[in-house]
Design an enzyme around this catalytic site. Structure first.
Site, PDB file in Angstrom:
ATOM      1  N   THR A  10       0.848  -1.197   0.000  1.00 19.36           N
ATOM      2  CA  THR A  10       0.000   0.000   0.000  1.00 19.36           C
ATOM      3  C   THR A  10       0.884   1.247   0.000  1.00 19.36           C
ATOM      4  O   THR A  10       2.045   1.202   0.420  1.00 19.36           O
ATOM      5  CB  THR A  10      -0.947   0.032   1.208  1.00 19.36           C
ATOM      6  OG1 THR A  10      -0.183   0.143   2.418  1.00 19.36           O
ATOM      7  CG2 THR A  10      -1.797  -1.231   1.262  1.00 19.36           C
ATOM      8  N   GLY A  11       0.337   2.350  -0.490  1.00 24.35           N
ATOM      9  CA  GLY A  11       1.141   3.557  -0.615  1.00 24.35           C
ATOM     10  C   GLY A  11       2.276   3.359  -1.592  1.00 24.35           C
ATOM     11  O   GLY A  11       3.404   3.807  -1.363  1.00 24.35           O
ATOM     12  N   ALA A  12       1.974   2.704  -2.734  1.00 21.17           N
ATOM     13  CA  ALA A  12       3.026   2.253  -3.641  1.00 21.17           C
ATOM     14  C   ALA A  12       3.359   3.239  -4.753  1.00 21.17           C
ATOM     15  O   ALA A  12       4.263   2.983  -5.546  1.00 21.17           O
ATOM     16  CB  ALA A  12       2.615   0.908  -4.271  1.00 21.17           C
ATOM     17  N   SER A  13       2.671   4.365  -4.839  1.00 20.60           N
ATOM     18  CA  SER A  13       2.851   5.238  -5.998  1.00 20.60           C
ATOM     19  C   SER A  13       4.074   6.139  -5.908  1.00 20.60           C
ATOM     20  O   SER A  13       4.483   6.733  -6.907  1.00 20.60           O
ATOM     21  CB  SER A  13       1.598   6.087  -6.212  1.00 20.60           C
ATOM     22  OG  SER A  13       1.352   6.924  -5.091  1.00 20.60           O
ATOM     23  N   SER A  14       4.657   6.272  -4.730  1.00 20.16           N
ATOM     24  CA  SER A  14       5.841   7.121  -4.584  1.00 20.16           C
ATOM     25  C   SER A  14       6.583   6.732  -3.312  1.00 20.16           C
ATOM     26  O   SER A  14       6.133   5.872  -2.546  1.00 20.16           O
ATOM     27  CB  SER A  14       5.447   8.603  -4.528  1.00 20.16           C
ATOM     28  OG  SER A  14       4.673   8.870  -3.370  1.00 20.16           O
ATOM     29  N   GLY A  15       7.715   7.382  -3.093  1.00 16.79           N
ATOM     30  CA  GLY A  15       8.438   7.214  -1.839  1.00 16.79           C
ATOM     31  C   GLY A  15       8.854   5.794  -1.540  1.00 16.79           C
ATOM     32  O   GLY A  15       9.340   5.057  -2.414  1.00 16.79           O
ATOM     33  N   ILE A  16       8.658   5.372  -0.311  1.00 12.85           N
ATOM     34  CA  ILE A  16       9.121   4.063   0.158  1.00 12.85           C
ATOM     35  C   ILE A  16       8.436   2.937  -0.586  1.00 12.85           C
ATOM     36  O   ILE A  16       9.080   1.971  -1.028  1.00 12.85           O
ATOM     37  CB  ILE A  16       8.885   3.933   1.671  1.00 12.85           C
ATOM     38  CG1 ILE A  16       9.697   4.990   2.432  1.00 12.85           C
ATOM     39  CG2 ILE A  16       9.254   2.537   2.160  1.00 12.85           C
ATOM     40  CD1 ILE A  16       9.343   5.105   3.903  1.00 12.85           C
ATOM     41  N   GLY A  17       7.105   3.001  -0.731  1.00  9.95           N
ATOM     42  CA  GLY A  17       6.384   1.937  -1.418  1.00  9.95           C
ATOM     43  C   GLY A  17       6.853   1.740  -2.838  1.00  9.95           C
ATOM     44  O   GLY A  17       7.022   0.604  -3.303  1.00  9.95           O
TER      45      GLY A  17
ATOM     46  N   TYR B 105      -0.997  13.272  13.631  1.00  6.85           N
ATOM     47  CA  TYR B 105      -0.124  12.236  13.074  1.00  6.85           C
ATOM     48  C   TYR B 105       0.332  11.246  14.139  1.00  6.85           C
ATOM     49  O   TYR B 105       0.198  10.027  13.978  1.00  6.85           O
ATOM     50  CB  TYR B 105       1.089  12.901  12.415  1.00  6.85           C
ATOM     51  CG  TYR B 105       2.109  11.927  11.888  1.00  6.85           C
ATOM     52  CD1 TYR B 105       1.830  11.139  10.776  1.00  6.85           C
ATOM     53  CD2 TYR B 105       3.358  11.801  12.495  1.00  6.85           C
ATOM     54  CE1 TYR B 105       2.769  10.250  10.276  1.00  6.85           C
ATOM     55  CE2 TYR B 105       4.305  10.915  12.002  1.00  6.85           C
ATOM     56  CZ  TYR B 105       4.004  10.143  10.898  1.00  6.85           C
ATOM     57  OH  TYR B 105       4.936   9.250  10.413  1.00  6.85           O
TER      58      TYR B 105
END
Length: 281
Positions: free
Chosen positions: A34-41, A179
């Site tokens: 999940t959260g795969a479109s940028s950054g760590i993912g 957060y």
């Protein structure tokens, strides 16, 4: 892939991956990120591109996911993309239905999707939605996703990797109430649930990362000059945990931070309010 200043080299020592072990562990496995479109993912997906895996990449931005798929699909890995805003009940339930019909089951979940908000409580008085949307993606969504996929992971003796933050291990910071509360909530839920998951043969890993130089931190100007981990390095840590199956990853220096949080909490709680009052005057 990792370019560090001298202080960052000290804070974030190199992580070496045994590619033979990783390849053997992940052969013919299905991995949800999940959260795969940028950054760590995104970096985790690129790192696994040459392995015989099926990756299911999830994020809000469908165009980013398709671009990532195109970058990977000429390599070894099989890639499926599922655009979804996990804060949206219908879209999350759609993702769960999609996962449940997978013929090969599910072996790994990299729970990486999240949102960060830095805002003072004074500026939040008429922004309750900041707290609901932060809790929705950082806590409610991963809880619902894991509740639905635990039966699949139990069958495959799978592995859940929670991408967390060192903030949950330290004293709360001003301006980060939404957060830190949401990340701490899921961290506590995950660690509590892990005690039961291990009896089912499901491995859990909590990865407590420091500041990582991703698009999520760009709006906070103060972070631009602070030491930060490279997202490629964070992806190395996550991928290495897939075969070591260690319960936690923490930076080597976090013990000093935790000790300081315990010993000097009284000083912190005196200094921060005084500092905030000075800024407003």
């Amino acid at each position: 892939m990792v370019s560090y200043r001298w202080l960052e080299k000290l804070l974030f020592p190199r992580t070496l991956i045994n590619w033979n072990k990783l390849r053997s562990e992940l052969d013919d496995k299905t991995i949800l990120i999940t959260g795969a479109s940028s950054g760590i993912g995104e970096q985790v997906a690129l790192m696994l591109a040459d392995l015989n895996v099926h990756m299911i990449l999830v994020a809000r931005r469908g165009e980013k996911l398709l671009a990532l798929k195109q970058a990977i699909e000429h390599k070894t890995a099989q890639v499926s993309v599922y655009p979804a805003d996990l804060r949206n009940k219908e879209e999350l339930e759609g993702l769960i239905a999609y996962i449940e019909q997978l013929s090969g089951g599910l072996d790994f979940i990299v729970s990486n999707a999240g949102i960060s908000i830095r805002r003072s409580i004074h500026d939040s008085l008429d922004r309750f939605h900041d707290f609901t949307r932060t809790m929705a993606i950082n806590y409610m969504a991963p809880v619902q996703l894991l509740l639905a996929t635990i039966p699949l992971l139990g069958t495959s003796k799978g592995h859940i990797i929670n991408v967390s933050t060192i903030n949950v291990l330290l004293l709360p910071m001003s301006h980060w109430a939404a957060y830190q509360a949401s990340k701490s909530a899921f961290d506590t839920w995950f660690r509590s649930t892990a005690l039961e998951l291990h009896t089912m043969g499901i491995t859990t890993t909590s990865v407590y990362l420091p500041l990582v130089r991703t698009p999520m931190i760009e709006p906070t100007q103060a972070y631009r000059s602070m030491p930060a981990m490279n997202p490629y390095h964070a992806a190395q840590i996550i991928c290495k945990s897939m075969y070591t199956r260690k319960r936690t990853y923490k930076p080597w220096w976090i013990l000093f931070g935790q000790w300081g949080s315990l010993m000097f909490r009284w000083l912190w709680e005196l200094w921060i309010p005084a500092s905030l009052r000075k800024r407003r005057s």
